[in-house]
Design a protein around this motif. Structure first.
Motif, mmCIF file in Angstrom:
data_model
loop_
_atom_site.group_PDB
_atom_site.id
_atom_site.type_symbol
_atom_site.label_atom_id
_atom_site.label_comp_id
_atom_site.label_asym_id
_atom_site.label_seq_id
_atom_site.Cartn_x
_atom_site.Cartn_y
_atom_site.Cartn_z
ATOM 1 N N GLU A 124 52.093 84.301 7.742
ATOM 2 C CA GLU A 124 52.659 82.948 7.854
ATOM 3 C C GLU A 124 51.720 81.864 7.356
ATOM 4 N N THR A 125 50.431 82.161 7.308
ATOM 5 C CA THR A 125 49.490 81.165 6.785
ATOM 6 C C THR A 125 49.340 81.242 5.261
ATOM 7 N N THR A 127 50.849 80.047 2.783
ATOM 8 C CA THR A 127 51.893 79.062 2.504
ATOM 9 C C THR A 127 52.363 79.074 1.048
ATOM 10 N N VAL A 130 55.056 81.747 1.203
ATOM 11 C CA VAL A 130 56.209 81.339 2.011
ATOM 12 C C VAL A 130 57.040 80.302 1.255
ATOM 13 N N THR A 140 63.772 83.147 6.827
ATOM 14 C CA THR A 140 62.931 83.903 7.754
ATOM 15 C C THR A 140 63.794 84.406 8.897
ATOM 16 N N THR A 143 59.542 86.155 13.240
ATOM 17 C CA THR A 143 58.096 86.248 13.003
ATOM 18 C C THR A 143 57.468 87.114 14.088
ATOM 19 N N ARG A 159 55.893 86.956 9.001
ATOM 20 C CA ARG A 159 57.310 86.619 8.859
ATOM 21 C C ARG A 159 58.075 87.792 8.264
#
Lengths: 165, 165
Positions: A124-125, A127, A130, A140, A143, A159
Motif C-alpha cells: 500500500e505504500t 503509491t 497503486v 481495491t 487490504t 492491497r
C-alpha cells in the motif's frame, strides 16, 4: 526525452538483463513479498513462466527497462481470472514503463478471454503502483493489514486489487 | 454419537486415505479452486508440504476424517502471515472435523510466531466454512467477485478471510 521503448514478449536471452531488475526489487524489500535471498536459478524458474503464461519486457532497442509476467491466478474453477507481476528498472521509473507493461497485460488478458485481473499483494505504500493501477480502472477489494514488513516503514498493508475486463 | 477423533501430524502412510478426501473435493468443484483433473502425484506434492510447513489429519483410530496443511502465505517481507487449507471427508462433515482442524491450525500459527492467518479463496457459497471461520474470529477483508465458477450456482465470489493472532 525518455528513450523510446516498446513492450514485447521476453526471450531466453533477455534473462541477463531481467535478473538485475528483479534482484534490485527483491533485495530492496519495499515493493514485493519475495524472498530477498532468492537465487538466480529460482528467480528464473519463477519469473520466466512457460505458456500459456506469458512474460514480457519493455525494451529500448537492446536495453531492458522493465518486465512483467502474467498467468491464470488459480486453476480449475478459478482459471478465468488472470494475475501477474511487473517490475521497472530503477533508472527507468517514472517514464511510463510500468504503465506500458500493465496496459499490455490488460490487452493480453482480454484477448485471452479472462474475465478479470487480480493483483493479490500490492504494497500500500507503493503509491506509484497503486495510482497507476487505479488510473487503469483497478479497484481495491480489501487490504491485508500489516501483511508486509517494510524495512523502513514497518508493517504496511497488502492491497488486493481487481480489474473487471 | 460421532466417532471420537483427534488431530495429529500426517504421516506418509496416511496418503492413501488423504487422497480420496482431496479427490472428492476437487472433482466436486464446489469449494476449492483446484484443477479437478489433478493427478494423484501432483496432489501429493501439493498437499504433503515439507517442514517448516505442516500437514495434519483428523483421525478416528486408523480412519482419516479430514486433513489440513499450513505454511507461510508469502516469503520474505510477507512471511509473518500464515495460510492453509483444510478438507473434511464427505461422510464426516457436520461433526466438528473442520473446526478441530482449524483450531489446531490457529494454535500452530500462534505457537510458530505468525502474526495472522489469511485464507485467500473461501468460496462464498461454502457457508459451513464461512460460518466456521467467522465463529473463530476470522473477518472478510474483501471478496473477489465471480472469481469462482461453481458448477451449479455459476460465478460466485472468493472471500479473502483474515484472523489476527
Amino acid at each position: 526525452m525518455p528513450p523510446a521503448f516498446a513492450v514485447r514478449e521476453a526471450r531466453e536471452d533477455d534473462w541477463p538483463q531481467i535478473w538485475p531488475v528483479i534482484r534490485d526489487v527483491i533485495t530492496g524489500q519495499q515493493t514485493f513479498p519475495y524472498d530477498p535471498a532468492m537465487s538466480e536459478d529460482d528467480a528464473r524458474r519463477g519469473w520466466l513462466l512457460a505458456a500459456p503464461a506469458r512474460v514480457t519486457v519493455a525494451a529500448a532497442g537492446g536495453l531492458v527497462l522493465g518486465t512483467a509476467n502474467m498467468y491464470a491466478n488459480r486453476p480449475g474453477p478459478g482459471r478465468h481470472v488472470a494475475s501477474g507481476s511487473l517490475m521497472a528498472a530503477r533508472q527507468a521509473r517514472g517514464k511510463g514503463v510500468g504503465r506500458a507493461l500493465t496496459t499490455d497485460m490488460i490487452s493480453w488478458a482480454r484477448a485471452s478471454g479472462f474475465a478479470a485481473i487480480q493483483f493479490s499483494a500490492v504494497v500500500e505504500t507503493n503509491t506509484p503502483a497503486v495510482h497507476l493501477y487505479e488510473s487503469l480502472g483497478f479497484i481495491t477489494l480489501g487490504t491485508a493489514p500489516g501483511a508486509f514488513r517494510h524495512p523502513v516503514l514497518g508493517p504496511v498493508g497488502l492491497r488486493i486489487m481487481w480489474l473487471d475486463l
